[in-house]
Design an enzyme around this catalytic site. Sequence first.
Site, mmCIF file in Angstrom:
data_model
loop_
_atom_site.group_PDB
_atom_site.id
_atom_site.type_symbol
_atom_site.label_atom_id
_atom_site.label_comp_id
_atom_site.label_asym_id
_atom_site.label_seq_id
_atom_site.Cartn_x
_atom_site.Cartn_y
_atom_site.Cartn_z
ATOM 1 C CE LYS A 182 -4.086 -1.865 -0.200
ATOM 2 N NZ LYS A 182 -3.805 -3.284 -0.221
HETATM 3 C C1 LIG Z 1 -10.033 -2.479 -1.399
HETATM 4 C C2 LIG Z 1 -9.340 -3.197 -0.279
HETATM 5 N N1 LIG Z 1 -9.984 -3.322 0.899
HETATM 6 C C3 LIG Z 1 -9.403 -3.941 1.950
HETATM 7 C C4 LIG Z 1 -8.135 -4.478 1.864
HETATM 8 C C5 LIG Z 1 -7.599 -5.216 3.036
HETATM 9 O O1 LIG Z 1 -6.419 -4.718 3.545
HETATM 10 P P1 LIG Z 1 -5.360 -5.698 4.237
HETATM 11 O O2 LIG Z 1 -4.619 -6.397 3.134
HETATM 12 O O3 LIG Z 1 -4.487 -4.760 5.004
HETATM 13 O O4 LIG Z 1 -6.103 -6.631 5.104
HETATM 14 C C6 LIG Z 1 -7.424 -4.358 0.666
HETATM 15 C C7 LIG Z 1 -6.073 -4.917 0.546
HETATM 16 O O5 LIG Z 1 -5.516 -5.121 -0.484
HETATM 17 C C8 LIG Z 1 -8.043 -3.719 -0.435
HETATM 18 O O6 LIG Z 1 -7.423 -3.606 -1.605
#
Ligand SMILES: Cc1ncc(COP(=O)(O)O)c(C=O)c1O
Length: 378
Positions: A182
């Site tokens: 990210k």
């Molecule tokens: C649109 C979206 N929501 C939620 C998440 C979840 O984040 P995490 O990978 O930190 O759990 C991601 C992760 O790629 C995402 O792209």
Amino acid sequence: MIHISRSVVGAAELEAMGRVMREDGYLGMGREVRAFEAELQEYLGGQLRTVICLNSGTAALHLAVQALTSPGDEVLVQSLTFVASFQAISAAGAVPVACEVYPDTVTLDLEDAARRITPRTRAVMPVHYASNPGDLEAIYAFAERHGLRVIEDAAHTFGCTYKGRKIGSFGDLACFSFDGLKNITSGEGGAVVTSDPGVIQWVQDARLLGVQRDTEKRYQGARSWEFDVQHQGYRYHLSNLFAAVGRVQLGRFEGEFKPRRIALAQKYRTAFAGTSDLLLLHGDPGPIVPYMFAIKVLNGKRDGLRQFLRERGIESGIHYKPNHLLSFYGGGREALPVTERLYEELLTLPLHPGLKDAEIDSTIAAVMEFLSHAKLRS
Ligand SMILES: Cc1ncc(COP(=O)(O)O)c(C=O)c1O
């Protein structure tokens, strides 16, 4: 191989982890997490907002949904999102209601969402696809009209702005992800940002197994021995070690990561403007600090381009398989035509702050070469 993305970390992150190991004496949640939260709060505009760090963006979304809903309540969400958005809703016992998106931004289609409102609808979860928050004002007006809470899936929008204000610095709830790819990473991690005192207390407790007010104790290097638990909790807190990485990344964001991401996206947009068989999504780099770069490849040419790139050692991706097509969420029982068409057209090209000029140049050249051949053939 030119990778679609990667973690951009180095000596400073390593040193920060080493410092915690050498000096802090505790790798769990404590001073370093408190410092990361305070710095994020300052970055997002100060005292009016509270930042609660979790061990993933999915955990942030899960706790946000659970703080606001009862089992069986419905949450409106676009089908075209990472499965994490859907899993977070169903993990809370709520029901994700799959909605269409606007094809030019891939953000939640509010007219479609309005048709899906029932007496059980409690919240709307707009997903800021490819770092574009879409028309947030319209989303908040929609929520107010229908008496809904807003949980922004802001996983892609750390450091982005809407009408000059940072995402997360205003609004109801915003959930960020700090996973390895990210805009900033803490290795894995996430955060809920809100001003709602009830939600703040609930999420702070829920991340530490529901132990009441354990957060304050841990920030003082202590822990709770005598305590009560009044609701379901989880082991979702962030560790000091990961917070140390996040703090360094936050420090690198404005001067280093942000301008590089914007410049790379701008380079793609300039190169591809007006190209036949290819459409750019709406949204300007600048306010948008792109976490990923998605294009639409038209006329059935997406998979051919993907193969062409693969043969030249260039990775690409498809963000995302629509959730309403997954067995657990209906297996395609209901048709969402706009979303399904986008699923055939969307292609994500390499973009991360470590991407070299030569790498983006060869990616652009390969895309153009494929499209000019494809044009001659058609
Ligand atoms: C649109 C979206 N929501 C939620 C998440 C979840 O984040 P995490 O990978 O930190 O759990 C991601 C992760 O790629 C995402 O792209």
